[in-house]
Write a protein that holds these residues in place. Structure first.
Motif, mmCIF file in Angstrom:
data_model
loop_
_atom_site.group_PDB
_atom_site.id
_atom_site.type_symbol
_atom_site.label_atom_id
_atom_site.label_comp_id
_atom_site.label_asym_id
_atom_site.label_seq_id
_atom_site.Cartn_x
_atom_site.Cartn_y
_atom_site.Cartn_z
ATOM 1 N N THR A 187 0.525 5.280 1.197
ATOM 2 C CA THR A 187 -0.415 6.061 1.997
ATOM 3 C C THR A 187 0.268 7.244 2.650
ATOM 4 O O THR A 187 1.476 7.222 2.896
ATOM 5 C CB THR A 187 -1.051 5.182 3.093
ATOM 6 N N THR A 190 -3.928 0.787 -2.810
ATOM 7 C CA THR A 190 -3.275 -0.516 -2.875
ATOM 8 C C THR A 190 -2.479 -0.619 -4.167
ATOM 9 O O THR A 190 -2.768 0.066 -5.155
ATOM 10 C CB THR A 190 -4.289 -1.669 -2.852
ATOM 11 N N ARG A 229 -8.598 2.416 -3.691
ATOM 12 C CA ARG A 229 -8.044 3.656 -3.154
ATOM 13 C C ARG A 229 -9.083 4.307 -2.253
ATOM 14 O O ARG A 229 -10.289 4.073 -2.400
ATOM 15 C CB ARG A 229 -7.622 4.608 -4.277
ATOM 16 N N ARG A 260 -7.469 -1.966 2.089
ATOM 17 C CA ARG A 260 -7.185 -3.380 1.846
ATOM 18 C C ARG A 260 -8.049 -3.882 0.699
ATOM 19 O O ARG A 260 -9.171 -3.401 0.499
ATOM 20 C CB ARG A 260 -7.457 -4.208 3.099
ATOM 21 N N ILE A 271 0.859 -1.184 0.000
ATOM 22 C CA ILE A 271 0.000 0.000 0.000
ATOM 23 C C ILE A 271 0.894 1.232 0.000
ATOM 24 O O ILE A 271 1.963 1.231 0.615
ATOM 25 C CB ILE A 271 -0.886 0.042 1.265
#
Length: 528
Positions: free
Chosen positions: A390, A470, A454, A396, A388
């Motif tokens: 972020t 992701t 997303r 997830r 991921i």
């Protein structure tokens, strides 16, 4: 009489001025003793405000003064063998780190506010208090992990940090990583005429380690003709670190990225492009210095030849998802990662957006256990595992038959959770203004090549858009959009034409022949 009154007024003003200076000086009779302590005991990043204005914690026993320029020469300053507080200064603002989760300070009396932060998985904390002269006071900083036990399933990494590292500084840097809850930091050496952000060593022998945390050396090799590339974690640097007239001491362009990537992989390095395509041409929505960049790049050449493991898609608060989708649709199963380019991208942020960490403001999460080396586990997971990118939330994605199960979580309200298939939003769930978790199960079209998720979250003042994405899951290995692959091939054909016009691109005939032979092979693959 008038003269006497004026004299008394001047003396009174001088006395008040002296009192103000005296009061702020920390005179023992007028100061208080403050202890800050995180609960549970862990390194944290803190800021102090006195009557609404930033105020320095004093004393500190380690300092890193950053002058944001292009040469990366700043060194750590320490005044004790076992520092407890690190002060990082940039653009006349201070950022404090409780390296052992606790610090003691002498401060003048007054009304204060302390803020505490730790990475992305902890809820920011703000406490107001008052200190009186002669008082000793302890302020507890209760830190809440909003992700709970799941946070221990992820290793977070920042692949792009430019700080000088000497061996004796490793304990301070590792504690700084812990205060940012950043599992892995890649400290990259580079060159601008001379070596910059110098590392004392490379490979496993120079890896700084604490339980669950690692610092590993790498290098950013830069060229104004081919782009900037990162070689991460290798046993040794591949020289020269830069080529071309802008970054090195000669105009020629050898070695070019493809050559460097082969050499880098031979010494165990992860290989990829910095700033997406090596030059930060990010497009609409990107910070101006990135959006307006004009760069040439061999990214498409190295994608076609299979030379790279990743590209940086998330940097300086900007997620370059649309251009990433274009590459994925063209059949390139390339990992997207996040890198800060600290301290350059930190720039003039000052004390704005304090939730965003200094190191790892955008980070790459890999679902893995640290084991003996957090770096090795993170690097392995980056190649093959769940990944991921972020700057806040966790998102997830899991395939179950012909459906995709998606979920997201943050400590702030989530605004929108989306499923992306072959570059298009095929399903979405809106937040209700308060929900900090969103979930959904959605059907995926049978023809889908790749799918990802997303999420976006509430953004506070002076923050970039808060997002997570992701990496894609590939349901089949083929081109999703033939037109986009054709467009990329046409773009690279123009790049080849440009390189042919550069007389000092490669001075030696053999080097020039090798480059254009590889470029033509890449173009042929792009045309397939």
């Amino acid at each position: 009489m008038m003269r006497f009154t004026r004299t008394r007024l001047l003396l009174g003003f001088a006395a008040l001025l002296a009192w103000a200076q005296f009061r702020e000086s920390g005179d023992p009779k007028l100061s208080a003793h403050l202890t800050l302590e995180a609960e549970p005991r862990m390194p944290v990043r803190v800021y102090l405000f006195k009557e609404g204005r930033p105020f320095r914690l004093s004393p500190v026993d380690a300092m890193l003064p950053l002058r944001i320029d292009l040469l990366y020469r700043e060194r750590m300053w320490v005044r004790s063998a076992d520092p407890t507080t690190l002060e990082v200064t940039a653009t006349d603002q201070s950022h404090f780190f409780l390296l052992k989760g606790r610090g003691e300070y002498e401060l003048p009396q007054g009304k204060y506010r302390v803020e505490a932060y730790r990475g992305l998985f902890y809820v920011p904390l703000s406490i107001e208090f008052e200190l009186k002269a002669g008082e000793s006071r302890r302020i507890a900083l209760p830190m809440k992990n909003w992700l709970g036990a799941e946070s221990r399933e992820w290793l977070s990494g920042d692949d792009h940090i430019h700080l000088v590292r000497a061996k004796q500084d490793d304990p301070i840097f590792l504690a700084w990583l812990q205060a940012e809850d950043l599992s892995v930091a890649l400290f990259l050496q580079l060159q601008r005429q001379m070596d910059a952000a110098v590392q004392y060593g490379f490979g496993a022998e120079a890896e700084a380690k604490a339980s669950g945390y690692s610092i590993r050396s790498g290098h950013e090799s830069r060229s104004d003709l081919f782009g900037h590339i990162n070689l991460l974690g290798g046993r040794e640097p591949i020289r020269p670190l830069s080529v071309g007239g802008v970054y090195s001491n000669a105009p020629e362009g050898f070695p070019y990225p493809s050559f460097l990537f082969r050499k880098g992989r031979a010494v165990g390095a992860l290989t990829g492009y910095a700033h997406f395509d090596g030059g930060a041409h990010f497009g609409e929505g990107a910070p101006p210095r990135m959006r307006d960049a004009k760069n040439h790049s061999t990214l498409l050449m190295d994608l076609a030849l299979g030379n790279i493991d990743f590209i940086e898609v998330f940097q300086a608060g900007y997620l370059n998802d649309e251009r990433w989708y274009e590459l994925l649709n063209a059949g390139f199963e390339i990992r997207g990662i996040a890198g800060s380019d600290f301290p350059a991208a930190f720039g003039g942020r000052g004390l704005k957006g304090r939730f965003i960490p200094l190191l790892g403001p955008e980070r790459t999460l890999v679902r893995a256990k640290a084991g003996a080396s957090a770096y090795e586990a993170w690097a392995k997971g980056l190649r093959t595992g769940e990944v991921i990118v972020t700057n806040g939330p966790v998102v997830r994605l899991q395939m179950e038959g012909g459906k995709v199960v998606v979920s997201a979580q943050f400590f702030r309200p989530l605004t929108r959770l989306e499923v992306i298939a072959d570059g298009h939003v095929i399903a979405a769930k809106e937040g209700d203004g308060s929900a900090t978790q969103l979930t959904g199960v959605f059907a995926v079209p049978e023809s889908t090549v790749w799918v990802a998720a997303r999420v976006s979250a509430a953004t506070e003042e002076d923050e970039p858009a808060i997002r997570a994405h992701t990496n894609p899951q590939f349901l089949r290995h083929q081109v999703a959009n033939r037109a986009e692959r054709t467009d990329l091939a046409d773009d690279f054909a123009k790049e080849i034409d440009f390189y042919k016009t550069q007389p000092r691109l490669l001075d030696q005939k053999e080097q020039r022949q090798m480059f254009f032979r590889e470029a033509d092979a890449a173009l042929s693959k792009l045309r397939q």
